[in-house]
Write an enzyme that holds these catalytic residues in place. Sequence first.
Site, PDB file in Angstrom:
ATOM      1  CG  HIS A  86       1.811  -5.387  -2.216  1.00  0.00           C
ATOM      2  ND1 HIS A  86       1.262  -5.281  -0.952  1.00  0.00           N
ATOM      3  CD2 HIS A  86       1.131  -6.401  -2.817  1.00  0.00           C
ATOM      4  CE1 HIS A  86       0.315  -6.175  -0.807  1.00  0.00           C
ATOM      5  NE2 HIS A  86       0.212  -6.869  -1.929  1.00  0.00           N
ATOM      6  CG  ASP A 119       1.726  -2.788   1.360  1.00  0.00           C
ATOM      7  OD1 ASP A 119       1.969  -2.316   0.230  1.00  0.00           O
ATOM      8  OD2 ASP A 119       1.297  -3.944   1.549  1.00  0.00           O
ATOM      9  CB  SER A 202      -2.969  -7.346  -2.115  1.00  0.00           C
ATOM     10  OG  SER A 202      -2.224  -8.422  -1.616  1.00  0.00           O
TER      11      SER A 202
END
Length: 360
Positions: A86, A119, A202
Amino acid sequence: MLLLALVAGGIGGGVGAYIERNGGLTTVELPQAGRDNGDRAPDSVAGIAASALPSVVTLHVSGTAESGTGTGFVLDGQGHILTNNHVVAPAGSSGDITVTFSTGETASAELVGKDSGYDLAVVRVRGVSGLKPLPLGNSDNVQVGDPVVAIGAPFDLSNTVTSGIISAKQRPITAGGEKGDGSDISYVDALQTDAPINPGNSGGPLVDSRAHVIGINSAIRAADSGRGPESGGQSGSIGLGFAIPINQGKRVAEELISTGKATHPVIGVTLDMKYTGDGAKVGTKGADGGPAVAEDGPADKAGIKSGDVITQVEGQRVHSGEELIVKIRAHRPGDDLDLKLTRGGKERTVTLKLGSASGT
């Protein structure tokens, strides 16, 4: 006599006011410790940060419709960097990815491969010398209460270090789903930590006391969401952060570097995701209208039938279809799994060998 006394009193008052205002008639020097040599214990937060920071990078990603910031870390001397899917997703097929190192040096990066189900993504920089790979630990060794350090760029504040502990293991979480068709949902049997993690963290490393990566920071539970963990949201940390275990990240990264794609372990069934009972129910029809249990697939060979409710994987309870997918994704294709299921009110245990499917 009276005049002299008044003059003397005036002078005394003036001197007293000067001393009070300026702290005395000489320069004031307050005591202070001298400079130290900067050495810190290797297993202190400062020591861990000093060891890991040269291997951590900040990614700035831009595409035709959106842009974003995330974190990654160096895997090898060839320039491969691991991050979240992402994080790189805004670049699309024609966007730009720029990597900034802790020294401030920048370089363009190319996408090597990505997988939305895990992910995870790998990008590569070229022409950068002195790369320092971050050592990979073993997430199977992690215990609840172990100290950890998270490194990233929350809200684009690069080289930010936070610390905490492992709060829990094997947290079944799903994140993403912004597209609405389920194609971008990630399923993670996550490590939970209270180390503050915010948007921009992230893809960054969660490291142990030896500065070895044990997880990839990927999602948070936000106070204002009222929903499950989120990837890439803009809410702040409330001490509920989730990281992909590095053992899973290592396998996926190796496959992405080797082939550009990752494989997913499968049991060969279509689940009834609307089932509200406890467990994961095998549906009545497949996505293509065929049988819910794929012919000659792992589940079929193990004797699983349509309508069975799977309640345990390797002795661990599963309460929904999502949890079953998470527990299966935590293993490798080819692994043997013991499943407990109910059929017609009776429990039974079956053993199957996981099949393989390509991810996206």
